[in-house]
Write a protein that holds these residues in place. Structure first.
Motif, PDB file in Angstrom:
ATOM      1  N   GLU A 119       0.824  -1.205   0.000  1.00 24.69           N
ATOM      2  CA  GLU A 119       0.000   0.000   0.000  1.00 24.69           C
ATOM      3  C   GLU A 119       0.864   1.263   0.000  1.00 24.69           C
ATOM      4  N   GLN A 120       2.003   1.199   0.700  1.00 21.76           N
ATOM      5  CA  GLN A 120       2.882   2.363   0.748  1.00 21.76           C
ATOM      6  C   GLN A 120       3.456   2.676  -0.628  1.00 21.76           C
ATOM      7  N   ILE A 121       3.860   1.636  -1.359  1.00 21.22           N
ATOM      8  CA  ILE A 121       4.387   1.838  -2.709  1.00 21.22           C
ATOM      9  C   ILE A 121       3.326   2.495  -3.593  1.00 21.22           C
ATOM     10  N   ILE A 122       2.105   1.978  -3.522  1.00 28.53           N
ATOM     11  CA  ILE A 122       1.020   2.544  -4.321  1.00 28.53           C
ATOM     12  C   ILE A 122       0.763   3.993  -3.922  1.00 28.53           C
ATOM     13  N   GLU A 123       0.801   4.277  -2.632  1.00 33.69           N
ATOM     14  CA  GLU A 123       0.531   5.638  -2.160  1.00 33.69           C
ATOM     15  C   GLU A 123       1.541   6.623  -2.725  1.00 33.69           C
ATOM     16  N   TYR A 124       2.827   6.266  -2.696  1.00 31.69           N
ATOM     17  CA  TYR A 124       3.839   7.172  -3.236  1.00 31.69           C
ATOM     18  C   TYR A 124       3.677   7.340  -4.748  1.00 31.69           C
ATOM     19  N   ARG A 125       3.329   6.264  -5.441  1.00 26.93           N
ATOM     20  CA  ARG A 125       3.148   6.355  -6.889  1.00 26.93           C
ATOM     21  C   ARG A 125       1.962   7.249  -7.249  1.00 26.93           C
ATOM     22  N   ILE A 126       0.846   7.070  -6.553  1.00 26.27           N
ATOM     23  CA  ILE A 126      -0.336   7.865  -6.865  1.00 26.27           C
ATOM     24  C   ILE A 126      -0.135   9.318  -6.462  1.00 26.27           C
ATOM     25  N   ASP A 127       0.563   9.558  -5.348  1.00 25.88           N
ATOM     26  CA  ASP A 127       0.867  10.936  -4.965  1.00 25.88           C
ATOM     27  C   ASP A 127       1.674  11.635  -6.051  1.00 25.88           C
ATOM     28  N   ARG A 128       2.670  10.923  -6.585  1.00 26.24           N
ATOM     29  CA  ARG A 128       3.484  11.510  -7.657  1.00 26.24           C
ATOM     30  C   ARG A 128       2.662  11.719  -8.926  1.00 26.24           C
ATOM     31  N   ALA A 129       1.776  10.780  -9.222  1.00 28.66           N
ATOM     32  CA  ALA A 129       0.916  10.919 -10.398  1.00 28.66           C
ATOM     33  C   ALA A 129       0.018  12.148 -10.259  1.00 28.66           C
ATOM     34  N   ARG A 130      -0.511  12.386  -9.065  1.00 33.16           N
ATOM     35  CA  ARG A 130      -1.333  13.579  -8.847  1.00 33.16           C
ATOM     36  C   ARG A 130      -0.530  14.854  -9.096  1.00 33.16           C
ATOM     37  N   GLU A 131       0.724  14.852  -8.627  1.00 37.39           N
ATOM     38  CA  GLU A 131       1.570  16.017  -8.844  1.00 37.39           C
ATOM     39  C   GLU A 131       1.773  16.274 -10.338  1.00 37.39           C
ATOM     40  N   LEU A 132       2.066  15.207 -11.088  1.00 34.80           N
ATOM     41  CA  LEU A 132       2.327  15.358 -12.517  1.00 34.80           C
ATOM     42  C   LEU A 132       1.061  15.755 -13.276  1.00 34.80           C
ATOM     43  N   LEU A 133      -0.074  15.211 -12.888  1.00 34.10           N
ATOM     44  CA  LEU A 133      -1.330  15.556 -13.557  1.00 34.10           C
ATOM     45  C   LEU A 133      -1.688  17.020 -13.357  1.00 34.10           C
ATOM     46  N   SER A 134      -1.351  17.562 -12.191  1.00 37.67           N
ATOM     47  CA  SER A 134      -1.745  18.934 -11.887  1.00 37.67           C
ATOM     48  C   SER A 134      -0.714  19.961 -12.307  1.00 37.67           C
ATOM     49  N   SER A 135       0.507  19.528 -12.641  1.00 43.23           N
ATOM     50  CA  SER A 135       1.562  20.503 -12.919  1.00 43.23           C
ATOM     51  C   SER A 135       2.232  20.317 -14.276  1.00 43.23           C
ATOM     52  N   THR A 136       1.846  19.285 -15.055  1.00 43.31           N
ATOM     53  CA  THR A 136       2.442  19.077 -16.376  1.00 43.31           C
ATOM     54  C   THR A 136       1.348  18.783 -17.396  1.00 43.31           C
ATOM     55  N   ALA A 137       1.737  18.808 -18.656  1.00 47.20           N
ATOM     56  CA  ALA A 137       0.815  18.456 -19.740  1.00 47.20           C
ATOM     57  C   ALA A 137       1.112  17.063 -20.277  1.00 47.20           C
ATOM     58  N   SER A 138       1.882  16.267 -19.563  1.00 49.83           N
ATOM     59  CA  SER A 138       2.229  14.912 -19.998  1.00 49.83           C
ATOM     60  C   SER A 138       0.973  14.058 -20.136  1.00 49.83           C
ATOM     61  N   SER A 139       1.001  13.125 -21.072  1.00 46.52           N
ATOM     62  CA  SER A 139      -0.149  12.242 -21.260  1.00 46.52           C
ATOM     63  C   SER A 139      -0.276  11.284 -20.085  1.00 46.52           C
ATOM     64  N   VAL A 140      -1.475  10.737 -19.929  1.00 50.19           N
ATOM     65  CA  VAL A 140      -1.716   9.772 -18.848  1.00 50.19           C
ATOM     66  C   VAL A 140      -0.811   8.556 -19.003  1.00 50.19           C
ATOM     67  N   ALA A 141      -0.599   8.112 -20.226  1.00 49.88           N
ATOM     68  CA  ALA A 141       0.266   6.955 -20.459  1.00 49.88           C
ATOM     69  C   ALA A 141       1.701   7.246 -20.038  1.00 49.88           C
ATOM     70  N   ASP A 142       2.195   8.447 -20.362  1.00 51.24           N
ATOM     71  CA  ASP A 142       3.559   8.811 -19.971  1.00 51.24           C
ATOM     72  C   ASP A 142       3.681   8.917 -18.459  1.00 51.24           C
ATOM     73  N   ILE A 143       2.669   9.498 -17.821  1.00 52.27           N
ATOM     74  CA  ILE A 143       2.693   9.618 -16.362  1.00 52.27           C
ATOM     75  C   ILE A 143       2.656   8.237 -15.719  1.00 52.27           C
ATOM     76  N   ALA A 144       1.849   7.342 -16.269  1.00 53.87           N
ATOM     77  CA  ALA A 144       1.780   5.981 -15.737  1.00 53.87           C
ATOM     78  C   ALA A 144       3.155   5.332 -15.738  1.00 53.87           C
ATOM     79  N   ARG A 145       3.852   5.448 -16.861  1.00 57.01           N
ATOM     80  CA  ARG A 145       5.200   4.856 -16.947  1.00 57.01           C
ATOM     81  C   ARG A 145       6.164   5.542 -15.989  1.00 57.01           C
ATOM     82  N   GLU A 146       6.038   6.844 -15.843  1.00 57.33           N
ATOM     83  CA  GLU A 146       6.974   7.573 -14.983  1.00 57.33           C
ATOM     84  C   GLU A 146       6.836   7.181 -13.516  1.00 57.33           C
ATOM     85  N   VAL A 147       5.614   6.834 -13.101  1.00 55.13           N
ATOM     86  CA  VAL A 147       5.421   6.471 -11.689  1.00 55.13           C
ATOM     87  C   VAL A 147       5.483   4.969 -11.455  1.00 55.13           C
ATOM     88  N   GLY A 148       5.860   4.189 -12.492  1.00 60.66           N
ATOM     89  CA  GLY A 148       6.117   2.773 -12.253  1.00 60.66           C
ATOM     90  C   GLY A 148       5.110   1.793 -12.802  1.00 60.66           C
TER      91      GLY A 148
END
Length: 274
Positions: free
Chosen positions: A211-240
């Motif tokens: 659960e901790q691993i997932i929490e850090y990944r989703i937290d980072r995904a939220r940051e990228l979704l709100s602060s970049t224009a990267s696609s969802v697929a690219d963000i998915a790969r970036e967070v693991g």
């Protein structure tokens, strides 16, 4: 930048706390693009602590460094962006929403500073002094006494609680969460069985390692979704996550929103471009 008679060189990912009523201005020509956030705030009963002072144990006490690289500056960047969104919607006059959110942002800085200090304490207990050199037997006696005093003042139940090694493991997970890691790999890295590690980690932090691993990944995904224009697929790969569809399912299960819905929750922001 120049702050009074002092010159500060602030690197990417750092924060700086400037005293009130002190003139500050740029000290050199900037030749590359720079993005930064800044805010003014007032604190009652603020006081300076010397570098060798112990951490305040009162949960209502903010610990704000004067200049520091914090463990998770991206998290602060997202919170600053959210504060700008709130101000754009409810400003420009002072209001409780902005005040409380600004307080939450300062609490995040304080929490990260405490976490960094706790990890440094554990590194010392694990066999290294602050200068990175091994601890001698004489040092060890002093450090054990100091740790006991620190734990008692924090109201913990002693090192038998497993706090110190679990803090080190949590810091390692935070640094490596976006790589191909599993509970088994984390357990092997720290010489535990997966079941024992999960039980100990859950006892200390209230969540399991997975659960901790997932929490850090989703937290980072939220940051990228709100602060970049990267696609969802690219963000998915970036967070693991190699599979974007699986990432979208995990994201919605954790947040209640799809990645697209989460991104749409951030309206146009006001930027100071001067």
């Amino acid at each position: 930048m120049r702050v009074g008679e002092q010159t500060l060189h602030i690197e990417a990912g750092q924060i700086a706390l400037l005293p009130p009523n002190v003139e500050h201005a740029g000290a050199d020509i900037i030749t590359s693009d720079v993005d930064f956030y800044w805010m003014h705030f007032k604190l009652p009963d603020a006081r300076m602590l010397p570098d060798d002072a112990g951490l305040p144990q009162d949960d209502h006490c903010l610990l704000l460094p004067d200049e520091r690289t914090l463990p998770d500056p991206d998290r602060l960047a997202v919170m600053c962006g959210q504060l700008i969104d709130i101000y754009a919607r409810f400003g420009p006059y002072s209001n409780a929403y902005c005040d409380y959110f600004a307080t939450g942002l300062l609490l995040e800085v304080s929490a990260q500073e405490r976490l960094k200090a706790d990890f440094a304490t554990h590194r010392t207990l694990a066999g290294y002094r602050g200068d990175g050199k091994p601890i001698t037997s004489a040092d060890r006696v002093w450090q054990q006494q100091e740790w006991a005093m620190h734990v008692d003042s924090a109201g913990a139940a002693g090192d038998s609680s497993g706090l110190a090694p679990m803090l080190a493991i949590r810091s390692w997970i935070m640094a490596n969460a976006f790589d191909d890691i599993t509970v088994a790999k984390v357990a092997a890295r720290f010489h535990y069985s997966p079941s024992y590690l999960t039980a100990m980690y859950r006892r200390v932090f209230g969540v399991g390692v997975a659960e901790q691993i997932i929490e850090y990944r989703i937290d980072r995904a939220r940051e990228l979704l709100s602060s970049t224009a990267s696609s969802v697929a690219d963000i998915a790969r970036e967070v693991g996550y190699a599979d974007p569809k699986y990432f979208m399912r995990v994201f919605k299960r954790r947040t209640g929103l799809t990645p697209g819905q989460y991104r749409d929750a951030f309206p146009a922001r006001l930027y100071n471009t001067v």
